[in-house]
Design a protein around this motif. Structure first.
Motif, PDB file in Angstrom:
ATOM      1  N   THR A 186       0.820  -1.219   0.000  1.00  0.00           N
ATOM      2  CA  THR A 186       0.000   0.000   0.000  1.00  0.00           C
ATOM      3  C   THR A 186       0.853   1.268   0.000  1.00  0.00           C
ATOM      4  N   THR A 187       2.102   1.173   0.485  1.00  0.00           N
ATOM      5  CA  THR A 187       2.940   2.380   0.539  1.00  0.00           C
ATOM      6  C   THR A 187       3.213   2.953  -0.851  1.00  0.00           C
ATOM      7  N   HIS A 188       2.973   2.146  -1.899  1.00  0.00           N
ATOM      8  CA  HIS A 188       3.176   2.690  -3.247  1.00  0.00           C
ATOM      9  C   HIS A 188       2.320   3.924  -3.495  1.00  0.00           C
ATOM     10  N   PHE A 189       1.164   3.988  -2.826  1.00  0.00           N
ATOM     11  CA  PHE A 189       0.301   5.164  -2.991  1.00  0.00           C
ATOM     12  C   PHE A 189       0.961   6.416  -2.419  1.00  0.00           C
ATOM     13  N   TYR A 190       1.868   6.220  -1.470  1.00  0.00           N
ATOM     14  CA  TYR A 190       2.511   7.377  -0.827  1.00  0.00           C
ATOM     15  C   TYR A 190       3.896   7.661  -1.373  1.00  0.00           C
ATOM     16  N   TRP A 191       4.551   6.660  -1.902  1.00  0.00           N
ATOM     17  CA  TRP A 191       5.912   6.844  -2.386  1.00  0.00           C
ATOM     18  C   TRP A 191       5.927   7.030  -3.900  1.00  0.00           C
ATOM     19  N   ILE A 192       5.965   5.927  -4.648  1.00  0.00           N
ATOM     20  CA  ILE A 192       6.060   6.088  -6.102  1.00  0.00           C
ATOM     21  C   ILE A 192       4.814   6.781  -6.674  1.00  0.00           C
ATOM     22  N   ALA A 205       3.826   2.593 -14.218  1.00  0.00           N
ATOM     23  CA  ALA A 205       3.174   3.381 -15.258  1.00  0.00           C
ATOM     24  C   ALA A 205       1.797   3.865 -14.822  1.00  0.00           C
ATOM     25  N   GLY A 206       1.034   2.994 -14.199  1.00  0.00           N
ATOM     26  CA  GLY A 206      -0.342   3.350 -13.852  1.00  0.00           C
ATOM     27  C   GLY A 206      -0.402   4.285 -12.672  1.00  0.00           C
ATOM     28  N   LEU A 207       0.116   3.802 -11.550  1.00  0.00           N
ATOM     29  CA  LEU A 207       0.053   4.592 -10.322  1.00  0.00           C
ATOM     30  C   LEU A 207       1.085   5.715 -10.345  1.00  0.00           C
ATOM     31  N   GLY A 208       2.334   5.348 -10.697  1.00  0.00           N
ATOM     32  CA  GLY A 208       3.428   6.306 -10.630  1.00  0.00           C
ATOM     33  C   GLY A 208       3.364   7.380 -11.694  1.00  0.00           C
ATOM     34  N   PHE A 209       2.708   7.089 -12.810  1.00  0.00           N
ATOM     35  CA  PHE A 209       2.651   8.126 -13.836  1.00  0.00           C
ATOM     36  C   PHE A 209       1.240   8.660 -14.068  1.00  0.00           C
ATOM     37  N   ASN A 264      -9.156   0.587 -13.233  1.00  0.00           N
ATOM     38  CA  ASN A 264      -8.962   2.037 -13.072  1.00  0.00           C
ATOM     39  C   ASN A 264      -7.732   2.512 -13.815  1.00  0.00           C
ATOM     40  N   PHE A 265      -6.672   1.712 -13.664  1.00  0.00           N
ATOM     41  CA  PHE A 265      -5.412   2.066 -14.277  1.00  0.00           C
ATOM     42  C   PHE A 265      -5.560   2.124 -15.796  1.00  0.00           C
ATOM     43  N   TRP A 266      -6.208   1.114 -16.376  1.00  0.00           N
ATOM     44  CA  TRP A 266      -6.362   1.118 -17.831  1.00  0.00           C
ATOM     45  C   TRP A 266      -7.324   2.193 -18.299  1.00  0.00           C
ATOM     46  N   THR A 267      -8.339   2.502 -17.508  1.00  0.00           N
ATOM     47  CA  THR A 267      -9.237   3.602 -17.868  1.00  0.00           C
ATOM     48  C   THR A 267      -8.415   4.880 -18.008  1.00  0.00           C
ATOM     49  N   ALA A 268      -7.558   5.123 -17.015  1.00  0.00           N
ATOM     50  CA  ALA A 268      -6.739   6.336 -17.034  1.00  0.00           C
ATOM     51  C   ALA A 268      -5.767   6.330 -18.207  1.00  0.00           C
ATOM     52  N   ILE A 269      -5.156   5.169 -18.468  1.00  0.00           N
ATOM     53  CA  ILE A 269      -4.211   5.067 -19.580  1.00  0.00           C
ATOM     54  C   ILE A 269      -4.903   5.403 -20.903  1.00  0.00           C
ATOM     55  N   PHE A 270      -6.085   4.818 -21.124  1.00  0.00           N
ATOM     56  CA  PHE A 270      -6.809   5.079 -22.371  1.00  0.00           C
ATOM     57  C   PHE A 270      -7.175   6.550 -22.471  1.00  0.00           C
ATOM     58  N   ALA A 271      -7.660   7.128 -21.373  1.00  0.00           N
ATOM     59  CA  ALA A 271      -8.074   8.523 -21.386  1.00  0.00           C
ATOM     60  C   ALA A 271      -6.882   9.430 -21.689  1.00  0.00           C
ATOM     61  N   PHE A 272      -5.759   9.146 -21.013  1.00  0.00           N
ATOM     62  CA  PHE A 272      -4.559   9.960 -21.183  1.00  0.00           C
ATOM     63  C   PHE A 272      -4.032   9.861 -22.622  1.00  0.00           C
ATOM     64  N   SER A 273      -3.925   8.622 -23.132  1.00  0.00           N
ATOM     65  CA  SER A 273      -3.376   8.440 -24.480  1.00  0.00           C
ATOM     66  C   SER A 273      -4.273   9.089 -25.524  1.00  0.00           C
ATOM     67  N   THR A 274      -5.589   8.889 -25.395  1.00  0.00           N
ATOM     68  CA  THR A 274      -6.495   9.477 -26.370  1.00  0.00           C
ATOM     69  C   THR A 274      -6.368  10.999 -26.359  1.00  0.00           C
ATOM     70  N   ALA A 275      -6.397  11.566 -25.156  1.00  0.00           N
ATOM     71  CA  ALA A 275      -6.302  13.022 -25.050  1.00  0.00           C
ATOM     72  C   ALA A 275      -5.000  13.514 -25.682  1.00  0.00           C
ATOM     73  N   THR A 276      -3.899  12.790 -25.438  1.00  0.00           N
ATOM     74  CA  THR A 276      -2.617  13.207 -25.989  1.00  0.00           C
ATOM     75  C   THR A 276      -2.634  13.144 -27.517  1.00  0.00           C
ATOM     76  N   ILE A 277      -3.074  12.010 -28.053  1.00  0.00           N
ATOM     77  CA  ILE A 277      -3.051  11.830 -29.513  1.00  0.00           C
ATOM     78  C   ILE A 277      -3.946  12.856 -30.200  1.00  0.00           C
ATOM     79  N   ILE A 278      -5.168  13.024 -29.682  1.00  0.00           N
ATOM     80  CA  ILE A 278      -6.107  13.977 -30.305  1.00  0.00           C
ATOM     81  C   ILE A 278      -5.559  15.397 -30.213  1.00  0.00           C
ATOM     82  N   THR A 279      -5.028  15.769 -29.051  1.00  0.00           N
ATOM     83  CA  THR A 279      -4.536  17.144 -28.892  1.00  0.00           C
ATOM     84  C   THR A 279      -3.354  17.413 -29.806  1.00  0.00           C
ATOM     85  N   VAL A 280      -2.414  16.467 -29.868  1.00  0.00           N
ATOM     86  CA  VAL A 280      -1.247  16.663 -30.738  1.00  0.00           C
ATOM     87  C   VAL A 280      -1.699  16.712 -32.190  1.00  0.00           C
TER      88      VAL A 280
END
Lengths: 70, 576
Positions: free
Chosen positions: B79-85, B254-258, B504-520
């Protein structure tokens, strides 16, 4: 902001500290009360700790106040 | 074991002293609240350490504390990953690379930054979404507080709700953002001091760290894990089957840390607002860094007791158990409550309960004070009553509006709390929506700060499609064992994830990637409307590098950042 936060922190923890220290002293021989805390009088220890913490905050507040003339 | 407490007069005395101070701070700050700037932005006057403690305190709400102790029990030190990485790298990035633009641009909120960098519609979209979500979040903490009071202290639900709302309204109405920040700092200290006895007593009871490891070994092996799984962080993350959380090291990184942590820490106005209240550019950069130092040690306060609780529950004779729900499953969120009950006698018990109450209330106040600012500046001032030019009259007018918004915000929160009491799952739902909004927002703000070509149309479309893709992904997938459509799969059950976190992690990944690709992509085909001149102070390449103000070496952001990252590495190695 005009209010230095060290003042309320210092005051509040000093008051907490005094309350718990007195309560701890009054319950020194109350073994039933401290059975769950493994026989340690946590009120007394927390109280002393908070008095020190509150005292440090108040001291820092006073030092800062002296430095800055009103 | 029942979760009901019997509090004695001394516990109530402590609670009352606390409430007197909370309201007293609001009252003492009242005379400084002469302008909208003082009320909504704390006059940009906070010392870095005050804003820094408020910065992490905002994220240390009671739901967080209860949830994290429960996770400590379920998953151990993982659980400390939520506080550290999952927090520190994002906080360092915010401090070094993003704060200069948030603070330097003179924007008063994250939506306003979007307006300055992009255009009106991007700001509008973000401001409205943020205002609605924030007020709902405040209502949900209010509901959770009232439920806890009812279950644990036996108080009346409605009375607890109205009383807590009245106290929060009292001090935010009087002292605005400053009051919220000061109370967050007070809450930080009371949480640390209130929970410290539990950490010490529970560890002593189980025989220290080595005793804890010895007690946990048979529990871990009986569940098919290595003996030291509960006390390791990275060691058993080569595959998802080696650890109870069901995650691999790369999905943590990638998911939590980024995606999740950068989305949360770098764009959530509730958090960023604390840093924006700092008194200078250097102070603003130092806020997240100063906050990061205690942040890294919070796991010792709230996760370790959870890990100890795991050992206690499986050791006969300790008499520790959790309350169960209708299905007979233990309610892990009650771990911290049951530990308070197990170890604390009257006196310090009052302090522990007050710490939980304090963190609920400052959570609400934080939401209300962020709502105020976004409502007054980004919605009211932009669309309903623009500035007239008479600065003094304007400041007075917007101050009044900020105060009204406080009352309105608290009233709607109460309504939201009652809605939450009707639909128990609304909390999961809200968290899901938040992660859908934050990930695309981070993509858009990041591109805006570091690529001058990014255009307004592209950013707006990126935000919207990122959110829609996240919604679509959530509608098509579900975690195994999901029982409601709040957890996903409400379009059709197309794909199953082993655990909710993976989803949750994959939802965020898809949202982030889509937003990046569309914006660029769209930035390349649409025309830039803002000139280089207009983007000065908003975009990295167009902002002249200012050398740091002359400060003592230990106040330099670079030195602090290096120090924070070193502690992170050392802690990760010790608890590998």
């Amino acid at each position: 902001m005009g209010l230095d936060i060290k003042l309320p922190i210092g005051l509040m923890f000093s008051i907490f500290g005094i309350i718990l220290t007195i309560f701890g002293l009054c319950t020194l021989n109350d073994t039933a009360l401290y059975e769950r805390s493994l026989g340690i009088n946590v009120n007394l220890w927390s109280g002393i700790f908070m008095m020190i913490f509150g005292g440090i905050m108040l001291t820092l507040y006073l030092i800062k106040k002296k430095q800055k003339p009103v | 074991m029942s979760a009901t407490f019997i509090l004695s007069w001394i516990d109530y005395l402590i609670m009352i002293v606390y409430f007197v101070f909370v309201l007293g701070i609001g009252w003492a700050l009242k005379r400084y609240m002469k302008t909208a700037n003082a009320f909504l932005e704390a006059g940009r006057s906070m010392p870095a350490w005050v804003a820094g403690l408020a910065f992490i305190s905002t994220n240390l709400g009671a739901l967080e504390v209860m949830g994290m102790t429960g996770s400590g029990m379920k998953y151990g030190m993982l659980t400390t990953h939520f506080y550290w990485i999952g927090a520190i790298p994002a906080m360092v990035f915010l401090a070094l690379f993003m704060m200069p633009f948030y603070y330097g641009s003179k924007a008063r909120s994250v939506p306003e930054y979007l307006k300055l960098r992009y255009d009106e519609k991007t700001r509008g979209l973000n401001a409205i979404l943020f205002a609605v979500m924030t007020i709902l979040a405040s209502g949900i903490s209010m509901y959770a507080l009232a439920i806890l009071m009812e279950k644990v202290l036996g108080w009346n639900f409605h009375l607890s709700l109205v009383l807590s709302a009245a106290i929060v309204l009292g001090y935010t109405y009087l002292g605005g953002l400053s009051s919220a920040i000061y109370n967050e700092v007070l809450q930080f200290f009371i949480i640390v001091i209130g929970l410290l006895p539990i950490v010490i007593l529970s560890l002593k009871d189980i025989g220290g760290w080595s005793g804890l490891q010895a007690h946990l070994a048979p529990i871990a092996t009986s569940r098919g894990f290595a003996p030291d799984t509960w006390t390791s962080t990275w060691r058993y993350t080569q595959t998802s089957t080696e650890n109870p959380m069901g995650v691999e090291w790369y999905s943590i990184l990638a998911g939590l840390g980024f995606v999740l942590s950068f989305g949360y820490w770098c764009t959530n106005f509730l958090i960023v607002q604390r840093a924006m209240s700092a008194k200078s550019q250097t102070a603003a950069r130092n806020v997240p860094l100063i906050g990061a130092i205690p942040k890294m040690f919070i796991p010792f306060l709230i996760i370790i007791p959870g890990v100890v609780a795991m050992a206690l529950m499986n050791t006969p004779g300790k008499g520790f158990s959790l309350p169960t729900n209708e299905a007979g499953q233990p309610i892990y969120d009650y771990t911290i409550i049951m530990l308070l009950k197990q170890y604390l006698p009257a006196g310090v018990l009052g302090l522990g309960i007050t710490a939980l109450l304090a963190s609920f209330m400052s959570g609400m106040a934080g939401n209300v004070s962020a709502f105020n600012t976004v409502w007054t500046y980004d919605i009211y001032q932009s669309y309903i009553r623009p500035v007239t030019g008479d600065k003094e009259a304007d400041e007075k007018h917007y101050l009044k509006m900020g105060r009204y918004a406080t009352i309105f915000g608290v009233a709607v929160s109460i309504a939201a709390a009652y809605i939450a009491s009707k639909f128990g799952n609304i909390m999961d739902f809200l968290q899901t929506i938040f992660s859908m909004i934050n990930a695309p927002l981070f993509a858009v703000i990041f591109l805006g700060m570091f690529w001058k070509r990014t255009t307004g149309h592209a950013a707006f479309t990126g935000l919207l499609t990122g959110f829609l893709i996240a919604l679509l992904h959530h509608g098509l997938t579900y975690p195994v064992g999901a029982d409601t459509f709040f957890k996903g799969g409400w379009i059709c059950k197309f794909h199953a994830y082993p655990v909710e976190m993976a989803q949750n992690f994959w939802t965020a990944i898809f949202a982030f990637s889509t937003a990046t690709i569309i914006t660029v992509g769209l930035s390349l085909v649409t025309k830039r409307k803002k000139t280089d001149e207009q983007l000065n102070g908003l975009v990295y390449s167009l902002t002249p590098r200012v050398s740091e103000e002359k400060v003592v070496w230990y106040q330099k952001s670079s030195v602090l950042a290096a120090f924070v990252l070193t502690i992170l590495v050392v802690l990760s190695i010790i608890f590998w």
